[in-house]
Write a protein that holds these residues in place. Structure first.
Motif, mmCIF file in Angstrom:
data_model
loop_
_atom_site.group_PDB
_atom_site.id
_atom_site.type_symbol
_atom_site.label_atom_id
_atom_site.label_comp_id
_atom_site.label_asym_id
_atom_site.label_seq_id
_atom_site.Cartn_x
_atom_site.Cartn_y
_atom_site.Cartn_z
ATOM 1 N N LYS A 121 0.816 -1.212 0.000
ATOM 2 C CA LYS A 121 0.000 0.000 0.000
ATOM 3 C C LYS A 121 0.853 1.265 0.000
ATOM 4 O O LYS A 121 0.504 2.255 -0.642
ATOM 5 N N THR A 122 1.941 1.247 0.729
ATOM 6 C CA THR A 122 2.743 2.467 0.875
ATOM 7 C C THR A 122 3.772 2.637 -0.244
ATOM 8 O O THR A 122 4.125 3.762 -0.578
ATOM 9 N N SER A 123 4.243 1.527 -0.823
ATOM 10 C CA SER A 123 5.318 1.621 -1.819
ATOM 11 C C SER A 123 4.825 1.623 -3.255
ATOM 12 O O SER A 123 5.511 2.111 -4.155
ATOM 13 N N HIS B 79 17.093 -4.214 3.498
ATOM 14 C CA HIS B 79 17.123 -5.364 2.584
ATOM 15 C C HIS B 79 15.721 -5.853 2.230
ATOM 16 O O HIS B 79 15.512 -6.441 1.178
ATOM 17 N N ARG B 80 14.756 -5.612 3.125
ATOM 18 C CA ARG B 80 13.381 -6.014 2.831
ATOM 19 C C ARG B 80 12.801 -5.220 1.671
ATOM 20 O O ARG B 80 11.868 -5.670 1.006
ATOM 21 N N TYR B 81 13.339 -4.033 1.473
ATOM 22 C CA TYR B 81 12.738 -3.109 0.515
ATOM 23 C C TYR B 81 13.590 -2.900 -0.724
ATOM 24 O O TYR B 81 13.491 -1.859 -1.371
ATOM 25 N N ILE B 82 14.420 -3.870 -1.065
ATOM 26 C CA ILE B 82 15.233 -3.727 -2.276
ATOM 27 C C ILE B 82 14.356 -3.510 -3.508
ATOM 28 O O ILE B 82 14.695 -2.675 -4.354
ATOM 29 N N PRO B 83 13.211 -4.200 -3.665
ATOM 30 C CA PRO B 83 12.351 -3.892 -4.825
ATOM 31 C C PRO B 83 11.887 -2.438 -4.847
ATOM 32 O O PRO B 83 11.784 -1.835 -5.919
ATOM 33 N N LEU C 207 9.753 0.806 6.937
ATOM 34 C CA LEU C 207 8.747 1.075 5.906
ATOM 35 C C LEU C 207 8.355 2.550 5.911
ATOM 36 O O LEU C 207 8.218 3.179 4.860
ATOM 37 N N ILE C 208 8.197 3.121 7.109
ATOM 38 C CA ILE C 208 7.889 4.546 7.223
ATOM 39 C C ILE C 208 9.039 5.377 6.664
ATOM 40 O O ILE C 208 8.835 6.356 5.938
#
Length: 318
Positions: free
Chosen positions: A144-146, A175-179, A219-220
């Protein structure tokens, strides 16, 4: 070289020989040229000795050892810096990621021209209450946020074009948000592949409630950086002006009401005795501070000597 397989690890001495044999089997069966880069993130067991032994037996095995535990993001960053192949595969060292999935991921990068392909462990063997449900909630919030529509951001099994990993910087716990980092860097073709999830065979899970909490905090952070990292005034300035206007209008209202009452002969109180006056004054002060925060943020961005203004996809005749 076809593949660089980057494997961060922490205290996985039992699984490393089996994982290495499995990878070699897959590479040989598909006639891939490859390198395996193990990153020992401060293990306290015999993991590094195992890596050294494997590198003696197989020259395609390389190793990086950290002085202490710095985290998975830093391990991946170090591995990405050393990776040389056209396609880079990341996977965990605990045997829960299957090397048999590598050819499928590799083909999606080459044949379907994806910039990045993320694994999706659709059927999991983890605890439903302590890992599966939090993971589903986390993935929903991340989508939802990305704006990146993946079902499993946490899956360690991913494939990348070389240009992707050379143009993103994995730091902190990102590392969770590499995409998401890849998308923000301009790599928009991101795919997903259902992969097998295997039950842990050796050791213990490194997952804890602190990782779940840190994941949402990160995430924030990445939401803010992706939307306002290059334009902080758009956020702080807008909220600052709004807060200041609310306070100013409230102050103006208090003064007008007092003047009307004085003109009409009604009894009135001092402005300083009106609680609404202090609320309005506080709103104006906060608004001014937010505006200044945005202004200072813009100045800092424009005066950074190492600011990266753009990323080049390719060059010719230069």
């Amino acid at each position: 070289m076809n593949l660089s397989i980057v494997i961060p690890l922490l205290n996985e001495q039992e699984s490393l020989p089996e994982l290495h044999s499995w990878i070699v089997k897959v590479m040989t069966a598909n006639n891939y040229s490859y390198e395996v880069i193990f990153i020992d993130d401060g293990s306290t067991d015999e993991s590094w000795n195992v890596i050294e032994q494997l590198s003696k037996e197989n020259t395609s095995v390389k190793g990086i050892r950290f002085l202490r535990n710095f985290g998975k993001s830093q391990a991946l960053h170090a591995g990405f810096a050393k990776a040389q192949a056209d396609v880079i595969i990341t996977m965990d060292a605990d045997l829960q990621d299957s090397p048999d999935e590598i050819p499928g991921l590799y083909k999606m990068i080459l044949e379907q021209n994806f910039d990045l392909v993320s694994g999706w462990k659709k059927k999991r063997y983890d605890s439903v209450v302590f890992k599966n449900l939090p993971s589903k909630l986390f993935n929903w919030a991340a989508r939802k946020t990305s704006g990146v529509h993946l079902n499993d951001f946490n899956c360690g099994l991913k494939a990348y074009k070389n240009i992707v990993i050379k143009n993103i910087e994995v730091s902190g716990e990102m590392h969770r948000y590499i995409p998401v980092l890849a998308k923000n860097a301009g790599f928009g073709k991101i795919g997903e592949k259902v992969v097998i999830h295997q039950a842990r065979k050796y050791g213990e899970s490194k997952f804890g409630i602190n990782r779940f909490i840190n994941g949402f905090l990160d995430l924030i952070t990445i939401w803010f950086l992706s939307r306002y990292g290059k334009r902080p005034m758009h956020l702080f300035g807008a909220f600052g002006v709004l807060m200041f206007l609310i306070g100013f209008i409230a102050t103006l209202f208090i003064i007008v009401v007092k003047l009307v009452k004085l003109y009409s002969g009604y009894e009135t109180i001092l402005v300083a005795n009106n609680p609404l006056f202090y609320i309005a004054l506080t709103a104006m002060i906060i608004g001014t501070q937010l505006f200044l925060a945005g202004f200072l943020g813009e100045i800092i961005l424009r005066t950074k000597n190492n600011e990266e203004r753009y990323k080049i996809a390719t060059e010719v005749n230069l």
